[in-house]
Structure formats: structure tokens, C-alpha cells
Design an enzyme around this catalytic site. Structure first.
Site, PDB file in Angstrom:
ATOM      1  N   ASP A 227      -9.204  -6.424   1.665  1.00  0.00           N
ATOM      2  CA  ASP A 227      -8.141  -5.944   2.541  1.00  0.00           C
ATOM      3  C   ASP A 227      -7.916  -6.975   3.662  1.00  0.00           C
ATOM      4  O   ASP A 227      -8.873  -7.384   4.325  1.00  0.00           O
ATOM      5  CB  ASP A 227      -8.593  -4.596   3.143  1.00  0.00           C
ATOM      6  CG  ASP A 227      -7.461  -3.846   3.809  1.00  0.00           C
ATOM      7  OD1 ASP A 227      -6.294  -4.130   3.513  1.00  0.00           O
ATOM      8  OD2 ASP A 227      -7.766  -2.946   4.637  1.00  0.00           O
TER       9      ASP A 227
ATOM     10  N   GLY B 285      -1.664   1.582   7.033  1.00  0.00           N
ATOM     11  CA  GLY B 285      -1.645   2.531   8.138  1.00  0.00           C
ATOM     12  C   GLY B 285      -1.340   3.935   7.656  1.00  0.00           C
ATOM     13  O   GLY B 285      -0.610   4.690   8.301  1.00  0.00           O
TER      14      GLY B 285
ATOM     15  N   ASN C 137      -2.705   2.823   1.990  1.00  0.00           N
ATOM     16  CA  ASN C 137      -4.019   2.464   2.536  1.00  0.00           C
ATOM     17  C   ASN C 137      -4.503   3.495   3.556  1.00  0.00           C
ATOM     18  O   ASN C 137      -3.781   3.811   4.508  1.00  0.00           O
ATOM     19  CB  ASN C 137      -3.935   1.116   3.242  1.00  0.00           C
ATOM     20  CG  ASN C 137      -3.734  -0.033   2.283  1.00  0.00           C
ATOM     21  OD1 ASN C 137      -3.359   0.160   1.135  1.00  0.00           O
ATOM     22  ND2 ASN C 137      -3.995  -1.233   2.754  1.00  0.00           N
TER      23      ASN C 137
HETATM   24  P1  13P Z   1      -5.332   3.505   8.695  1.00  0.00           P
HETATM   25  O1  13P Z   1      -6.014   2.911   9.897  1.00  0.00           O
HETATM   26  O2  13P Z   1      -4.069   4.204   9.065  1.00  0.00           O
HETATM   27  O3  13P Z   1      -6.228   4.354   7.908  1.00  0.00           O
HETATM   28  O4  13P Z   1      -4.851   2.286   7.778  1.00  0.00           O
HETATM   29  C1  13P Z   1      -5.756   1.593   6.969  1.00  0.00           C
HETATM   30  C2  13P Z   1      -5.151   0.358   6.420  1.00  0.00           C
HETATM   31  O5  13P Z   1      -3.957   0.183   6.360  1.00  0.00           O
HETATM   32  C3  13P Z   1      -6.074  -0.667   5.902  1.00  0.00           C
HETATM   33  O6  13P Z   1      -5.435  -1.800   5.470  1.00  0.00           O
END
Ligand code: 13P
Length: 283
Positions: free
Chosen positions: A84, A208, A229
Site C-alpha cells: 500500500d 480512505g 481500502n
Molecule cells: P482509512 O484510513 O479510511 O481506513 O483508509 C485506508 C487506506 O486508504 C489505505 O490505503
């Protein structure tokens, strides 16, 4: 079964659902998520940030943990091990050489030309290993591994250019989402989302994904999002459960009991998300 993300995301796009990308932080999180997804017959993407990789002891440690869990727990659903927000070509290479089946190269902080140049280099290397590649354009807001960002909405023409020149497998256009906790209601640009999805065959990713109301998640999937995600929401439900457990018994000190106190909460959240995203029982 460890796979790259190509087929599961193309399937999701074709059948109008999304696959969850859950971030992992340690062995237990990987185990809880894998067990639940196996039970739910759901494909899953395990996302690991550079920070989490460092915390867990390095790329080859993460890769070994996930591979061995899949083997020892007899996990038969498709599992993607995905880097990621890889911040450089070098970190993507390390992840790929260690056995990750998918990487994100996040060169969104550079100009479009430089983003294309770095992303292209990664896709070229990844193709030799049959590893899928995600790229980002625009800027996702909030806090990612300690770095604060303001939101910059992606431009559909720039998305087209990035996709057509790099051969990526999926694209994360920033369209108003933030990492971490939202201040107020998220303002996702669904018009741009739909336009980008229509103009590109490449599956789209929504970062997000925590804290977005269910109706907006469903609308995003209708507009063409195929991967969502989720990190913060699992962290919140896990820490709530663990805090309650610790407060309920001042004498407990066995770390296995403490970490496991959040297992049920994580598993319930994983199931809820799989149902919401429509990937539940899609294997
Ligand atoms: P959150 O912080 O909203 O869970 O998003 C995680 C994310 O996008 C990791 O790449």
C-alpha cells in the site's frame, strides 16, 4: 490461494461490486481477516503499508507470514498481498522480489510526467513477476503513515493519460476521500468518478474507505469503484474491544489474550464490509 489482483478486480468491475483491501499490522490481523474471508467465501486484498512492513520486520517477513497462514489455515479464497502506497520504485522492487503479488506505486506527489515515468518503470518490472500495479493521481487527504496531506481532486484527462501510458492494472484517483477520520461528511466527486470509470477500462480504487456513509460507498461502487481500502475502522473496533477487555480485568497480562480480545470485533467488521461492498460469497 495467493493471486495477483487482476482477475478479482476485473470480476468485481464486471459484476458491479467491490473487493475490500484491509490493511494489516501484524500476524494476528492477517489471521483474523483471512479466517473471516474464508468463512464468507470472499476474495480479499491484504494491504501492507511501508510503515507496517517496517514494523513487522521487513518485506520477506510479511510475505512469509501471509503465505504460511494461507497454507496452514487452508485458505482457499483468492488472497492478494499488496504493497500500500509504495513511495518509490525501490520499495516496489523489494516487495515484488519478496513475494508480494501486487504493489501500489504512489508517485502522486510528483508532476504528471514524473508520476508516469516512475509508474511505468514499476509496471515494466512487475510484469516480469506477474504482479499487478496500482497508481495514484490527485491527492488523498488526511494522515498516511504519519504524513498529512490536503485533498487534491484528480483530473479525468490526466487519469486517461496516466492509464494509457503506463499499463497499470488499477487506478486510485483522489476524489475527496481522506485517510483516517473524516472531519464532517466526506465530499466525494461522483460525477468525476463516473466519468473516469467510463473513460478507462482499468478498475478504480477508493482509498480512505473508513468513515464513509454506506450510501456513499454504494454510490461509489455504482459509479465504477472496484476496490475499497479500509484501515482505520478495523483499528477503531479492535482498540475499543481491547480497551474494554483490559479495563474489565486488571490482572490480565498474557499478550495473546489481549490481542485476541479484538478478534471478534475485527471479524464482525470484516463481514459487514464484505456484505456492504457486495463481495460476500462471490467465490
Ligand atoms: P482509512 O484510513 O479510511 O481506513 O483508509 C485506508 C487506506 O486508504 C489505505 O490505503
Amino acid at each position: 490461494m495467493l493471486v495477483n489482483a487482476k482477475e478479482i478486480l476485473l470480476n468485481a468491475k464486471k459484476n458491479k461490486y467491490a473487493v475490500a483491501h484491509f490493511n494489516i499490522n501484524n500476524l494476528e490481523w492477517a489471521k483474523f481477516i483471512l479466517e473471516q474471508c474464508e468463512l464468507d467465501k470472499t476474495p480479499v486484498i491484504l494491504g501492507v503499508s511501508e510503515g507496517a512492513t517496517k514494523y513487522m520486520g521487513g518485506y520477506s517477513v510479511v510475505s512469509a507470514i501471509v503465505k504460511e497462514l494461507i497454507k496452514n489455515l487452508n485458505i482457499s479464497v483468492p488472497v492478494v498481498l499488496h504493497l500500500d502506497h509504495g513511495s518509490s520504485y525501490e520499495s516496489c522492487v523489494k516487495a515484488i522480489e519478496s513475494g508480494f503479488t501486487s504493489v501500489m506505486i504512489d508517485a502522486s506527489k510528483y508532476s504528471l510526467d514524473k508520476n508516469i515515468e516512475i509508474t511505468k518503470k514499476v509496471t515494466l518490472f512487475a510484469s516480469k513477476y506477474n504482479v499487478t500495479v496500482e497508481a495514484e493521481i490527485g491527492k488523498i487527504g488526511g494522515n498516511e503513515d504519519g504524513n498529512e496531506n490536503d485533498i487534491v481532486y484528480a483530473d479525468p484527462d490526466e487519469c486517461m493519460k496516466l492509464v494509457s501510458e503506463t499499463n497499470i492494472d488499477f487506478l486510485a484517483p483522489a476524489l475527496g476521500s481522506v485517510h483516517g477520520i473524516y472531519k464532517g461528511e466526506p465530499k466525494l466527486d461522483f460525477v468525476k468518478m463516473e466519468k473516469i470509470a467510463k473513460e478507462n477500462m482499468t478498475p478504480l480504487v477508493l482509498h480512505g474507505g473508513s468513515g464513509i456513509p454506506d450510501w456513499q460507498i454504494k454510490k461509489a461502487i455504482e459509479c465504477g469503484i472496484s476496490k475499497i481500502n479500509i484501515n482505520t475502522e478495523l483499528q477503531i473496533v479492535w482498540s475499543k474491544a481491547v480497551r474494554l477487555f483490559l479495563n474489565s480485568d486488571e490482572k490480565v497480562y498474557d499478550p495473546r489474550k489481549i490481542i485476541k480480545a479484538g478478534e471478534k470485533a475485527i471479524k464482525e467488521e470484516v463481514r459487514n464490509k464484505n456484505i456492504l461492498l457486495g463481495s460476500y460469497q462471490k467465490v
